[in-house]
Design an enzyme around this catalytic site. Structure first.
Site, PDB file in Angstrom:
ATOM      1  N   HIS A 130      30.269  38.233  43.407  1.00 46.38           N
ATOM      2  CA  HIS A 130      31.348  39.589  43.936  1.00 46.38           C
ATOM      3  C   HIS A 130      30.429  40.542  44.814  1.00 46.38           C
ATOM      4  O   HIS A 130      30.557  41.973  44.719  1.00 46.38           O
ATOM      5  CB  HIS A 130      31.659  40.381  43.346  1.00 46.38           C
ATOM      6  CG  HIS A 130      32.312  39.600  42.163  1.00 46.38           C
ATOM      7  ND1 HIS A 130      33.696  39.341  43.043  1.00 46.38           N
ATOM      8  CD2 HIS A 130      33.761  39.299  40.969  1.00 46.38           C
ATOM      9  CE1 HIS A 130      35.202  37.786  42.330  1.00 46.38           C
ATOM     10  NE2 HIS A 130      34.682  38.847  40.704  1.00 46.38           N
ATOM     11  N   HIS A 204      39.663  44.304  42.599  1.00 45.18           N
ATOM     12  CA  HIS A 204      39.850  43.350  41.290  1.00 45.18           C
ATOM     13  C   HIS A 204      40.030  44.230  39.740  1.00 45.18           C
ATOM     14  O   HIS A 204      39.557  44.575  38.707  1.00 45.18           O
ATOM     15  CB  HIS A 204      38.109  42.781  40.446  1.00 45.18           C
ATOM     16  CG  HIS A 204      38.076  42.115  39.552  1.00 45.18           C
ATOM     17  ND1 HIS A 204      38.130  41.921  39.213  1.00 45.18           N
ATOM     18  CD2 HIS A 204      37.064  41.285  40.456  1.00 45.18           C
ATOM     19  CE1 HIS A 204      37.929  40.086  38.199  1.00 45.18           C
ATOM     20  NE2 HIS A 204      37.268  40.324  39.611  1.00 45.18           N
ATOM     21  N   GLU A 340      43.496  38.383  42.923  1.00 37.76           N
ATOM     22  CA  GLU A 340      42.756  39.109  43.692  1.00 37.76           C
ATOM     23  C   GLU A 340      42.465  37.978  45.428  1.00 37.76           C
ATOM     24  O   GLU A 340      42.346  36.954  45.143  1.00 37.76           O
ATOM     25  CB  GLU A 340      40.851  38.375  43.701  1.00 37.76           C
ATOM     26  CG  GLU A 340      40.679  38.825  42.252  1.00 37.76           C
ATOM     27  CD  GLU A 340      39.641  38.129  41.523  1.00 37.76           C
ATOM     28  OE1 GLU A 340      38.395  38.453  41.770  1.00 37.76           O
ATOM     29  OE2 GLU A 340      39.669  37.842  40.578  1.00 37.76           O
TER      30      GLU A 340
HETATM   31  C1  BGC Z   1      35.679  35.461  38.887  1.00 42.08           C
HETATM   32  C2  BGC Z   1      35.453  35.285  37.092  1.00 42.08           C
HETATM   33  C3  BGC Z   1      34.417  36.226  37.029  1.00 42.08           C
HETATM   34  C4  BGC Z   1      35.335  37.554  37.077  1.00 42.08           C
HETATM   35  C5  BGC Z   1      34.478  38.504  36.735  1.00 42.08           C
HETATM   36  C6  BGC Z   1      36.409  37.264  38.669  1.00 42.08           C
HETATM   37  O1  BGC Z   1      37.311  37.498  39.622  1.00 42.08           O
HETATM   38  O2  BGC Z   1      36.300  34.893  39.105  1.00 42.08           O
HETATM   39  O3  BGC Z   1      34.741  34.157  36.828  1.00 42.08           O
HETATM   40  O4  BGC Z   1      34.140  36.320  35.039  1.00 42.08           O
HETATM   41  O5  BGC Z   1      35.426  37.826  38.189  1.00 42.08           O
HETATM   42  O6  BGC Z   1      34.812  39.701  35.794  1.00 42.08           O
END
Ligand code: BGC
Length: 375
Positions: A130, A204, A340
């Site tokens: 991310h 998210h 997402e």
């Molecule tokens: C991911 C998870 C991750 C989370 C974080 C998601 O987009 O796929 O693996 O733990 O984001 O909060």
């Protein structure tokens, strides 16, 4: 310090204290707190003619609240988050945030473009997740109200400097949030760069359609318009092959409760700790939803439309009750689910996956809509 963009905004949007003036406008804003560097954060409220209400802050472009009606018309908040800025600053699992420059994982935080290797933060199990240590979820986004025929709309802009978090190129990112009178939350992302780079922006938000997160999401019925998904290894990096969903607990072509199969002894469910995978979206047949979620007690129904090739369905496996959110609600395992829309994980290192490369002169442009109704 107010930026130019915010000053312009001030002319259009009456101060929140001026309630009579605000009532006439579909967008209001109030002070929301101050970042450690002294930057003032504001919370914007968008309201449509049905009373649906979306709240957004400058920090991370975070959606802090989204109130939609249940089958009896009762408006409740369907997103996880905190009551104040402090919560978002203190280790939020990306609640409501814009994610970039790369939503999802990049193996070992490395990728190569034109023979040059770029090194990113390894902020998740030795992998990059991310956007890194200070991704787009943790930066200040300038917000301006923009005219839109469909309903109240905000344009969020952020300039990410060349080599910020290790990514090449100055990236001008723009995200437009619109709340339509059809109870749609529309998101349009654009980005341009001055050097060849990679981009994969997403949102998210954790949804819980019971309203005010009354319980976990295991009874939520999910549909994913996908024949294949992206299997991952034990650090959640794609193996490089796609797998048919047919005959597996990953088959959501017919709406199925999340809890129905999530604990099956399936190798991919075990590595993910539940659903935490990208589904390869079948080309949408003329404007059909690529995903939907139905919550039977409230009757709330969420449909997702997107131009993106994949959707990461994450069912909140890593929530464990230690994050205390709105109104003291300790969000336990699977208290929220994320949808997402994005490219596949680790695409910069996977030549067979659709490209995430952005060149100077090109404009990255994707759109996603979350549409709410009841049934
Ligand atoms: C991911 C998870 C991750 C989370 C974080 C998601 O987009 O796929 O693996 O733990 O984001 O909060």
């Amino acid at each position: 310090m107010m930026s130019q963009a915010c000053k312009k905004n001030d002319e259009k949007i009456p101060a929140a204290a001026d309630t009579t003036a605000v009532a006439a406008s579909a967008v209001a804003k109030v002070a929301y707190g101050t970042l450690p560097d002294g930057q003032a954060v504001e919370e914007y409220t968008l309201k449509n003619k049905n009373g649906v209400e979306l709240k957004v802050i400058n920090y991370g472009g975070i959606v802090t609240s989204l109130k939609v009606p249940d089958k009896n018309g009762v408006l409740e908040d369907v997103v996880l988050g905190f009551d104040s800025l402090k919560g978002y600053l203190g280790g939020s699992p990306y609640f409501g945030a814009i994610v970039g420059r790369y939503g999802n994982r990049i193996a070992k935080g490395k990728f190569t473009l034109d023979g040059q290797t770029y090194t990113l933060a390894q902020n998740n199990n030795g992998q990059h997740l991310h956007g890194g240590l200070k991704g787009f979820d943790k930066v200040y986004w300038h917000i301006a109200e923009v005219p839109a025929a469909e309903g109240p709309s905000l344009k969020l802009t952020y300039t990410s400097k060349d080599m910020e978090e290790g990514y090449p190129g100055t990236l001008q990112a723009e995200v437009t949030y619109t709340l339509t009178d059809n109870n749609e939350f529309k998101i349009a992302y654009t980005a341009t760069t001055d050097k060849k780079t990679v981009v994969n922006l997403t949102q998210h938000t954790y949804f819980n359609l019971t309203g005010n997160a009354k319980r976990d999401i295991l009874d939520h019925q999910v549909m994913l318009h996908a024949d294949k998904f992206v299997p991952v290894d034990k650090v959640l990096i794609p193996t490089g092959k796609l797998k048919d969903v047919a005959g597996t607990p990953f088959d959501f072509r017919t709406a199925t409760a999340v809890g129905q199969r999530v604990n099956e002894k399936d190798e991919q469910l075990i590595v993910g700790g539940g659903y935490d995978h990208a589904w390869v979206l079948s080309p949408a047949d003329s404007g059909k939803a690529v995903a939907s979620v139905y919550e039977p007690t409230s009757g709330r129904f969420l449909e997702v439309y997107t131009t993106e090739p994949a959707i990461q369905f994450y069912c909140g496996n890593f929530l464990d009750g230690t994050v205390v959110g709105k109104q003291g609600n300790a969000y336990a395992k699977r208290f929220g689910l994320c949808l997402e829309t994005e490219h596949y994980p680790d695409s910069p290192n996977q030549p067979s996956f659709p490209s995430v490369v952005l060149n100077p002169g090109e404009t990255y442009s994707t759109q996603t809509t979350y549409k709410f109704s009841t049934k």
